[in-house]
Design a protein around this motif. Structure first.
Motif, PDB file in Angstrom:
ATOM      1  N   LEU A  96      73.325 -83.579 -35.437  1.00  0.00           N
ATOM      2  CA  LEU A  96      72.839 -83.351 -34.076  1.00  0.00           C
ATOM      3  C   LEU A  96      71.536 -82.564 -34.096  1.00  0.00           C
ATOM      4  CD1 LEU A  96      73.216 -83.299 -30.956  1.00  0.00           C
ATOM      5  CD2 LEU A  96      74.588 -81.215 -31.277  1.00  0.00           C
ATOM      6  N   ALA A  97      71.482 -81.520 -34.910  1.00  0.00           N
ATOM      7  CA  ALA A  97      70.267 -80.713 -35.002  1.00  0.00           C
ATOM      8  C   ALA A  97      69.085 -81.552 -35.463  1.00  0.00           C
ATOM      9  CB  ALA A  97      70.492 -79.536 -35.952  1.00  0.00           C
ATOM     10  N   GLY A  98      69.319 -82.412 -36.452  1.00  0.00           N
ATOM     11  CA  GLY A  98      68.239 -83.257 -36.941  1.00  0.00           C
ATOM     12  C   GLY A  98      67.762 -84.264 -35.910  1.00  0.00           C
ATOM     13  N   ALA A  99      68.714 -84.860 -35.183  1.00  0.00           N
ATOM     14  CA  ALA A  99      68.340 -85.848 -34.171  1.00  0.00           C
ATOM     15  C   ALA A  99      67.589 -85.198 -33.018  1.00  0.00           C
ATOM     16  CB  ALA A  99      69.599 -86.552 -33.654  1.00  0.00           C
ATOM     17  N   LEU A 100      67.998 -83.999 -32.632  1.00  0.00           N
ATOM     18  CA  LEU A 100      67.285 -83.291 -31.566  1.00  0.00           C
ATOM     19  C   LEU A 100      65.887 -82.882 -32.029  1.00  0.00           C
ATOM     20  CD1 LEU A 100      70.137 -81.029 -30.118  1.00  0.00           C
ATOM     21  CD2 LEU A 100      68.954 -82.880 -28.920  1.00  0.00           C
ATOM     22  N   ALA A 101      65.776 -82.433 -33.264  1.00  0.00           N
ATOM     23  CA  ALA A 101      64.470 -82.034 -33.784  1.00  0.00           C
ATOM     24  C   ALA A 101      63.505 -83.211 -33.770  1.00  0.00           C
ATOM     25  CB  ALA A 101      64.619 -81.477 -35.199  1.00  0.00           C
ATOM     26  N   ALA A 102      64.019 -84.399 -34.030  1.00  0.00           N
ATOM     27  CA  ALA A 102      63.167 -85.582 -34.017  1.00  0.00           C
ATOM     28  C   ALA A 102      62.636 -85.888 -32.629  1.00  0.00           C
ATOM     29  CB  ALA A 102      63.954 -86.787 -34.553  1.00  0.00           C
ATOM     30  N   ARG A 103      63.292 -85.347 -31.593  1.00  0.00           N
ATOM     31  CA  ARG A 103      62.841 -85.542 -30.214  1.00  0.00           C
ATOM     32  C   ARG A 103      62.117 -84.304 -29.673  1.00  0.00           C
ATOM     33  NH1 ARG A 103      64.920 -90.014 -27.853  1.00  0.00           N
ATOM     34  NH2 ARG A 103      64.485 -89.236 -25.746  1.00  0.00           N
ATOM     35  N   GLY A 104      61.839 -83.338 -30.554  1.00  0.00           N
ATOM     36  CA  GLY A 104      61.107 -82.154 -30.128  1.00  0.00           C
ATOM     37  C   GLY A 104      61.974 -81.094 -29.490  1.00  0.00           C
ATOM     38  N   ALA A 105      63.267 -81.099 -29.798  1.00  0.00           N
ATOM     39  CA  ALA A 105      64.188 -80.076 -29.289  1.00  0.00           C
ATOM     40  C   ALA A 105      64.780 -79.326 -30.472  1.00  0.00           C
ATOM     41  CB  ALA A 105      65.296 -80.712 -28.457  1.00  0.00           C
ATOM     42  N   ALA A 106      64.855 -78.006 -30.367  1.00  0.00           N
ATOM     43  CA  ALA A 106      65.341 -77.185 -31.472  1.00  0.00           C
ATOM     44  C   ALA A 106      66.569 -76.395 -31.041  1.00  0.00           C
ATOM     45  CB  ALA A 106      64.249 -76.225 -31.943  1.00  0.00           C
ATOM     46  N   LEU A 107      67.692 -76.650 -31.698  1.00  0.00           N
ATOM     47  CA  LEU A 107      68.887 -75.874 -31.405  1.00  0.00           C
ATOM     48  C   LEU A 107      68.684 -74.424 -31.822  1.00  0.00           C
ATOM     49  CD1 LEU A 107      71.650 -78.385 -32.550  1.00  0.00           C
ATOM     50  CD2 LEU A 107      71.471 -77.374 -30.263  1.00  0.00           C
ATOM     51  N   LEU A 108      69.021 -73.495 -30.916  1.00  0.00           N
ATOM     52  CA  LEU A 108      68.856 -72.080 -31.221  1.00  0.00           C
ATOM     53  C   LEU A 108      69.822 -71.608 -32.302  1.00  0.00           C
ATOM     54  CD1 LEU A 108      68.289 -70.699 -27.623  1.00  0.00           C
ATOM     55  CD2 LEU A 108      66.642 -70.716 -29.495  1.00  0.00           C
ATOM     56  N   THR A 109      70.935 -72.299 -32.445  1.00  0.00           N
ATOM     57  CA  THR A 109      71.875 -72.017 -33.532  1.00  0.00           C
ATOM     58  C   THR A 109      71.658 -73.044 -34.625  1.00  0.00           C
ATOM     59  OG1 THR A 109      73.539 -71.079 -32.034  1.00  0.00           O
ATOM     60  CG2 THR A 109      74.307 -71.841 -34.177  1.00  0.00           C
ATOM     61  N   SER A 110      71.237 -72.596 -35.796  1.00  0.00           N
ATOM     62  CA  SER A 110      70.973 -73.506 -36.907  1.00  0.00           C
ATOM     63  C   SER A 110      72.290 -74.069 -37.440  1.00  0.00           C
ATOM     64  CB  SER A 110      70.259 -72.760 -38.034  1.00  0.00           C
ATOM     65  OG  SER A 110      71.149 -71.847 -38.662  1.00  0.00           O
ATOM     66  N   PRO A 111      72.238 -75.173 -38.181  1.00  0.00           N
ATOM     67  CA  PRO A 111      73.464 -75.702 -38.793  1.00  0.00           C
ATOM     68  C   PRO A 111      74.167 -74.698 -39.698  1.00  0.00           C
ATOM     69  CG  PRO A 111      71.779 -77.399 -38.789  1.00  0.00           C
ATOM     70  CD  PRO A 111      71.116 -76.126 -38.321  1.00  0.00           C
ATOM     71  N   ASP A 112      73.421 -73.905 -40.458  1.00  0.00           N
ATOM     72  CA  ASP A 112      74.047 -72.895 -41.314  1.00  0.00           C
ATOM     73  C   ASP A 112      74.765 -71.840 -40.474  1.00  0.00           C
ATOM     74  OD1 ASP A 112      73.228 -74.128 -43.620  1.00  0.00           O
ATOM     75  OD2 ASP A 112      71.515 -72.798 -43.973  1.00  0.00           O
ATOM     76  N   ALA A 113      74.136 -71.396 -39.393  1.00  0.00           N
ATOM     77  CA  ALA A 113      74.757 -70.397 -38.531  1.00  0.00           C
ATOM     78  C   ALA A 113      75.986 -70.968 -37.837  1.00  0.00           C
ATOM     79  CB  ALA A 113      73.753 -69.887 -37.505  1.00  0.00           C
ATOM     80  N   TYR A 114      75.911 -72.230 -37.440  1.00  0.00           N
ATOM     81  CA  TYR A 114      77.063 -72.872 -36.801  1.00  0.00           C
ATOM     82  C   TYR A 114      78.253 -72.898 -37.756  1.00  0.00           C
ATOM     83  CZ  TYR A 114      79.944 -76.495 -34.610  1.00  0.00           C
ATOM     84  OH  TYR A 114      81.000 -77.188 -34.056  1.00  0.00           O
ATOM     85  N   ARG A 115      78.042 -73.330 -38.980  1.00  0.00           N
ATOM     86  CA  ARG A 115      79.128 -73.388 -39.956  1.00  0.00           C
ATOM     87  C   ARG A 115      79.690 -71.997 -40.224  1.00  0.00           C
ATOM     88  NH1 ARG A 115      80.807 -76.930 -44.095  1.00  0.00           N
ATOM     89  NH2 ARG A 115      79.081 -78.343 -43.647  1.00  0.00           N
ATOM     90  N   ARG A 116      78.815 -71.003 -40.316  1.00  0.00           N
ATOM     91  CA  ARG A 116      79.247 -69.636 -40.614  1.00  0.00           C
ATOM     92  C   ARG A 116      80.189 -69.095 -39.542  1.00  0.00           C
ATOM     93  NH1 ARG A 116      74.546 -68.143 -41.805  1.00  0.00           N
ATOM     94  NH2 ARG A 116      73.922 -66.838 -40.045  1.00  0.00           N
ATOM     95  N   ALA A 117      79.908 -69.387 -38.286  1.00  0.00           N
ATOM     96  CA  ALA A 117      80.748 -68.895 -37.201  1.00  0.00           C
ATOM     97  C   ALA A 117      81.934 -69.809 -36.930  1.00  0.00           C
ATOM     98  CB  ALA A 117      79.919 -68.744 -35.926  1.00  0.00           C
ATOM     99  N   HIS A 118      81.786 -71.094 -37.196  1.00  0.00           N
ATOM    100  CA  HIS A 118      82.782 -72.094 -36.814  1.00  0.00           C
ATOM    101  C   HIS A 118      83.938 -72.178 -37.803  1.00  0.00           C
ATOM    102  CE1 HIS A 118      84.250 -75.615 -34.727  1.00  0.00           C
ATOM    103  NE2 HIS A 118      84.073 -76.409 -35.776  1.00  0.00           N
ATOM    104  N   GLU A 119      83.669 -71.934 -39.095  1.00  0.00           N
ATOM    105  CA  GLU A 119      84.675 -72.106 -40.130  1.00  0.00           C
ATOM    106  C   GLU A 119      85.092 -70.760 -40.711  1.00  0.00           C
ATOM    107  OE1 GLU A 119      83.114 -74.801 -43.020  1.00  0.00           O
ATOM    108  OE2 GLU A 119      83.072 -76.507 -41.633  1.00  0.00           O
ATOM    109  N   LEU A 120      86.381 -70.557 -40.889  1.00  0.00           N
ATOM    110  CA  LEU A 120      86.890 -69.258 -41.347  1.00  0.00           C
ATOM    111  C   LEU A 120      86.253 -68.764 -42.643  1.00  0.00           C
ATOM    112  CD1 LEU A 120      90.397 -67.808 -41.129  1.00  0.00           C
ATOM    113  CD2 LEU A 120      89.353 -67.965 -43.393  1.00  0.00           C
TER     114      LEU A 120
END
Length: 312
Positions: free
Chosen positions: A77-101
């Motif tokens: 999702l982050a990559g597809a949004l970046a390709a359209r000029g949108a940047a998720l404020l939560t990076s994929p690494d940060a998402y995994r860090r908070a999302h997974e125990l």
């Protein structure tokens, strides 16, 4: 134009927000923000580009608010949004860090039940001998089984509760049933957590934006049972800061001995807001903290935590 939010679209009408998030989307519009839509079904099916086709180009920084997404799907999702000029404020690494125990456990180890985990693939439970070796650090006593993200507490007896960890046969039976019921949705692997008794109705969800608590709600499973007073947030603030994720939730529960414990950490983008909570305050706080950056104090806390863990 104010901050942009990406919400899941209605599966029955892709031009509107999923009804589950309609109140939040309206709060965004009322506050002058922009609502964008993403197709959650397409995202889970592996079509990230198609999922974001309705997001305007050059939307800039965005926050996602929607249904849970596997960590790999969030990266897509982050990559597809970046390709359209949108940047998720939560990076994929940060998402995994908070999302997974395994990503958040070390930071919160002192305030959460003791836990161990084993990587596992959908449909393939760890062997009994692997489980026995993994849970040895927990000692004996009762425990609960989950994956890196969720439990099956509604199938408590068959797929969650282990009365005695030294009973490897019983432990293996519960783990096998849990993996079976999770099917393709098994996230990461199997987690075994030491059981701690909590009071009925003593659970609160704390929402944190850029390291600061912005809202305390009931848990979505018990929307009318928010405890008052709730947990002491000063004790959690340095831990949330050390985690270093821009938008997270901490689910806290009151143990029967009167001690508040963290039972779960989650990425705030995919955490459920109970129906009893007014979304206006949360949305305004997120719009005011739309930089994804931390203050110098939070940076100092994180640097101190990193130095202490490196010295272990």
């Amino acid at each position: 134009m104010g901050a942009s939010f990406v919400f899941c679209s209605d599966p029955l009408d892709p031009r509107r927000v999923d009804p589950h998030f309609a109140r939040e989307a309206q709060a965004v519009r009322d506050a002058g923000g922009r609502v964008c839509l993403v197709d959650h079904d397409a995202l889970l099916a592996g079509d990230a580009a198609g999922a974001v086709a309705r997001v305007p180009r050059d939307a800039g920084p965005v926050r996602y608010r929607g249904w849970m997404v596997p960590s790999a799907g969030y990266a897509a999702l982050a990559g597809a949004l970046a390709a359209r000029g949108a940047a998720l404020l939560t990076s994929p690494d940060a998402y995994r860090r908070a999302h997974e125990l395994p990503g958040w456990y070390e930071v919160f180890e002192a305030v959460t039940p003791r836990s161990v985990w084993l990587p596992a693939e959908p449909g393939r439970a760890p062997a009994p001998q692997e489980l026995a070796a993994a849970v040895a650090p927990l000692g004996g006593g009762p425990a609960v089984v989950k994956d890196y993200v969720k439990s099956r507490k509604h199938e408590w007896r068959e797929a969650c509760w282990v009365p005695e960890l030294s009973d490897t046969r019983a432990l293996s039976r519960v783990v096998e049933r849990f993996v079976e019921l999770q099917e393709d949705h098994l996230a990461g692997g199997v987690v075994v957590r030491a059981f701690e008794p909590f009071t009925d109705g003593g659970e609160a969800r704390v929402w944190w934006a850029d390291g600061e608590p912005v809202l305390v709600t009931a848990h979505p499973d018990t929307p009318g049972a928010r405890p008052d007073p709730g947990p002491a947030l000063d004790a959690l603030r340095p831990l949330v800061a050390a985690l270093g994720c821009p938008f997270v939730t901490t689910d806290t529960a009151l143990r029967t001995d009167g001690v508040w414990r963290v039972v779960e950490v989650g990425d705030g983008q995919v955490s459920g807001l109970p129906g009893s909570a007014d979304p206006e305050g949360l949305i305004k706080s997120l719009m005011q903290n739309a930089t994804g950056q931390y203050s110098s104090a939070h940076a100092a806390w994180r640097a101190d935590f990193a130095a202490r863990t490196a010295a272990r």
